[in-house]
Write a protein that holds these residues in place. Structure first.
Motif, short mmCIF file in Angstrom:
data_model
loop_
_atom_site.label_atom_id
_atom_site.label_comp_id
_atom_site.label_asym_id
_atom_site.label_seq_id
_atom_site.Cartn_x
_atom_site.Cartn_y
_atom_site.Cartn_z
N VAL A 1 0.84 -1.20 0.00
CA VAL A 1 0.00 0.00 0.00
C VAL A 1 0.87 1.25 0.00
N ARG A 2 1.91 1.24 0.80
CA ARG A 2 2.83 2.38 0.87
C ARG A 2 3.50 2.61 -0.49
N ARG A 3 3.99 1.52 -1.10
CA ARG A 3 4.64 1.64 -2.43
C ARG A 3 3.67 2.15 -3.48
N ASP A 4 2.45 1.60 -3.48
CA ASP A 4 1.44 2.07 -4.45
C ASP A 4 1.21 3.57 -4.30
N ALA A 5 1.10 4.04 -3.07
CA ALA A 5 0.84 5.46 -2.83
C ALA A 5 2.01 6.33 -3.29
N VAL A 6 3.21 5.84 -3.12
CA VAL A 6 4.39 6.57 -3.59
C VAL A 6 4.43 6.54 -5.12
N ASP A 7 4.20 5.37 -5.70
CA ASP A 7 4.25 5.23 -7.17
C ASP A 7 3.21 6.11 -7.87
N THR A 8 2.06 6.30 -7.26
CA THR A 8 1.01 7.11 -7.88
C THR A 8 1.14 8.59 -7.52
N GLY A 9 2.10 8.92 -6.67
CA GLY A 9 2.32 10.32 -6.31
C GLY A 9 1.44 10.83 -5.17
N VAL A 10 0.69 9.95 -4.55
CA VAL A 10 -0.16 10.35 -3.42
C VAL A 10 0.71 10.63 -2.20
N LEU A 11 1.76 9.83 -2.03
CA LEU A 11 2.72 10.03 -0.96
C LEU A 11 4.05 10.46 -1.56
N VAL A 12 4.72 11.35 -0.87
CA VAL A 12 6.07 11.74 -1.24
C VAL A 12 6.98 11.30 -0.11
N ARG A 13 8.04 10.62 -0.49
CA ARG A 13 9.00 10.09 0.49
C ARG A 13 10.22 11.01 0.53
N THR A 14 10.75 11.22 1.72
CA THR A 14 11.98 12.01 1.84
C THR A 14 13.11 11.22 1.17
N PRO A 15 14.17 11.90 0.73
CA PRO A 15 15.26 11.20 0.04
C PRO A 15 15.85 10.03 0.84
N ASP A 16 15.86 10.13 2.16
CA ASP A 16 16.41 9.04 2.96
C ASP A 16 15.36 7.97 3.27
#
Length: 137
Positions: free
Chosen positions: A113-128
């Motif tokens: 779920v976390r990966r899907d949200a990042v892949d679709t741009g819903v979540l943005v992850r810090t560089p680290d």
């Protein structure tokens, strides 16, 4: 009564309202003489109210199987992530540990779920990768 049964009954009420031709004997809340079991409908109403409340997560099991098709799965993942952020105190970003704990309330496969949200741009992850932020578009 189970939440599932109550929701099934609620869908039947809506169907009967929209299509009055449906034979009443198809509904367990209508007796053979045509009388309506108010108690069953009250239970259905209470189950719906529960599901609309913040307590719903305590009464409904976690999602154990996400759709296989990526676009459908990503829609579910996006909805879960948005619900999580709506329920957390207002913050610009949250740690991965906090996000995982919150997601685990809803779904077994937190990482997917976390990966899907990042892949679709819903979540943005810090560089680290230590923190996440909900993207508001």
């Amino acid at each position: 009564m189970s939440t599932h049964s109550a929701l099934r009954r609620a869908r039947q009420v809506v169907a009967a309202t929209m299509t009055p031709d449906i034979p009443a004997d198809r509904f367990d809340w209508v007796g053979p003489d045509g009388t309506v079991d108010r108690g069953m409908l009250v239970e259905a109403k209470e189950a719906i109210e529960l599901l609309l409340s913040d307590r719903a997560v305590l009464h409904v099991g976690r999602i154990t199987g996400l759709p296989i098709e990526a676009s459908k799965r990503q829609q579910v993942s996006t909805a879960i992530v948005r619900i999580v952020f709506d329920r957390l105190p207002a913050r610009r970003s949250i740690t991965e540990e906090t996000l995982n704990a919150a997601l685990a309330m809803f779904v077994e496969d937190v990482a997917l779920v976390r990966r899907d949200a990042v892949d679709t741009g819903v979540l943005v992850r810090t560089p680290d990768g230590a923190a996440y932020q909900l993207q508001t578009r």
